[in-house]
Scaffold this active site. Structure first.
Site, short mmCIF file in Angstrom:
data_model
loop_
_atom_site.label_atom_id
_atom_site.label_comp_id
_atom_site.label_asym_id
_atom_site.label_seq_id
_atom_site.Cartn_x
_atom_site.Cartn_y
_atom_site.Cartn_z
CG ASP A 2 -2.09 0.85 1.25
OD1 ASP A 2 -2.54 1.33 0.12
OD2 ASP A 2 -2.59 1.32 2.11
CG HIS A 19 0.21 1.15 -9.05
ND1 HIS A 19 -0.07 1.66 -7.73
CD2 HIS A 19 -1.49 2.48 -9.62
CE1 HIS A 19 -0.95 1.15 -7.46
NE2 HIS A 19 -1.79 2.37 -8.19
CG LEU A 113 10.60 -16.59 -3.36
CD1 LEU A 113 10.50 -17.06 -1.47
CD2 LEU A 113 11.85 -14.76 -3.41
C1 FPP Z 1 -1.96 -0.30 -3.22
O1 FPP Z 1 -1.65 1.25 -3.35
C2 FPP Z 1 -1.29 -0.31 -4.32
C3 FPP Z 1 -2.28 -1.49 -5.89
C4 FPP Z 1 -3.03 -1.66 -5.71
C5 FPP Z 1 -1.09 -2.23 -6.31
C6 FPP Z 1 0.12 -3.32 -6.33
C7 FPP Z 1 0.45 -3.24 -7.66
C8 FPP Z 1 1.77 -2.29 -7.64
C9 FPP Z 1 3.15 -2.88 -6.52
C10 FPP Z 1 2.99 -3.05 -8.66
C11 FPP Z 1 3.41 -4.29 -9.26
C12 FPP Z 1 2.82 -5.05 -10.09
C13 FPP Z 1 1.91 -6.18 -10.63
C14 FPP Z 1 1.04 -5.92 -11.91
C15 FPP Z 1 2.88 -7.06 -10.57
P1 FPP Z 1 -2.59 2.53 -3.35
O2 FPP Z 1 -2.66 2.48 -5.00
O3 FPP Z 1 -4.57 1.88 -2.74
O4 FPP Z 1 -1.78 3.77 -3.00
P2 FPP Z 1 -2.27 4.78 -1.70
O5 FPP Z 1 -3.34 4.10 -0.66
O6 FPP Z 1 -1.64 6.03 -1.56
O7 FPP Z 1 -3.49 5.79 -3.14
#
Ligand code: FPP
Length: 228
Positions: A2, A19, A113
């Site tokens: 997150d 992302h 892993l």
């Molecule tokens: C949540 O943070 C994160 C996500 C919904 C996406 C996670 C994806 C990645 C880390 C990239 C890797 C991706 C793949 C396809 C393997 P948020 O967007 O809710 O953050 P916020 O709370 O700050 O808005």
């Protein structure tokens, strides 16, 4: 994982840029896990509820998955990592479904892993699909049979669940499997979660006393009286 959106917004960047940085952080995390002997890493990349996000963000995450399949999977293969995608694939474009299956097949001989990427996943979805499968097969529903029908039955339950981004909730992740997991909440936004942060989380985990329903004395092997 997150905090990608906030990381980007604080830099006046579009959320998708966060992302992308999140994918870099994930690559580093996978490497660190391999290096320090973690056997299984499971990450939450896209939830069943994330479809509700703005269309450009959803498209950006799907594009990122396609990019990861093309660019990252060969690296995982070279590093001895076995990848599994966990979630409802029927909701994904057919070409992407084929890419996920191909990545799993390519890395299926690896054992350094096990890396589970939860995509279009929800803990409730998993419990419901497991129960529906058992019901369709006319099988009894017990803790053992339901657990064995979940999408993560190929790995043990997690020891440690880490949530970044300062929020203290589970958000539909590993609802069944985290029954006895230890939780670590990091204030760091996911793109900033580096090897040191992972080591800190594991050090925190190593301080915990896991009792699994027993008493502290029992776990420590202290003398105790048997129940009459
Ligand atoms: C949540 O943070 C994160 C996500 C919904 C996406 C996670 C994806 C990645 C880390 C990239 C890797 C991706 C793949 C396809 C393997 P948020 O967007 O809710 O953050 P916020 O709370 O700050 O808005």
């Amino acid at each position: 994982m997150d905090g990608n959106g906030r990381w980007a917004t604080r830099r006046m960047l579009p959320r998708v840029a966060g992302h992308k940085m999140g994918l870099d952080a994930l690559r580093n995390c996978v490497r660190r896990c391999g290096d320090i002997g973690v056997n299984v890493l499971t990450v939450f990349a896209f939830s069943s509820e994330n479809w509700k996000r703005p269309i450009e963000e959803v498209a950006g995450l799907l594009d990122l998955l396609a990019l990861a399949l093309a660019r990252e999977v060969p690296l995982l293969q070279a590093e001895g990592v076995r990848i599994h995608f966990i979630g409802d694939r029927s909701g994904l474009p057919p070409k992407m479904q084929a890419g996920l299956a191909q990545a799993e097949a390519l890395t299926s001989g690896n054992s350094r892993l096990v890396f589970n990427v939860c995509f279009n996943y929800g803990g409730r979805w998993d419990i419901a699909q497991a129960a529906a499968r058992l019901a369709a097969e006319g099988q009894p529903i017990t803790e053992a049979s339901l657990g064995a029908a979940t999408a993560l039955a190929h790995v043990p339950d997690p020891d440690l669940v880490i949530r970044t981004g300062g929020e203290h909730r589970i958000s539909n992740f590993l609802l069944w499997q985290s029954a006895y997991a230890e939780f670590h909440f990091s204030e760091k936004l996911w793109p900033e979660f580096d090897a040191q942060a992972l080591d800190d989380a594991i050090a925190d985990f190593n301080q915990r006393e896991r009792r699994f329903g027993k008493t502290s004395d029992q776990v420590r092997g202290a003398p105790h009286r048997e129940a009459a």
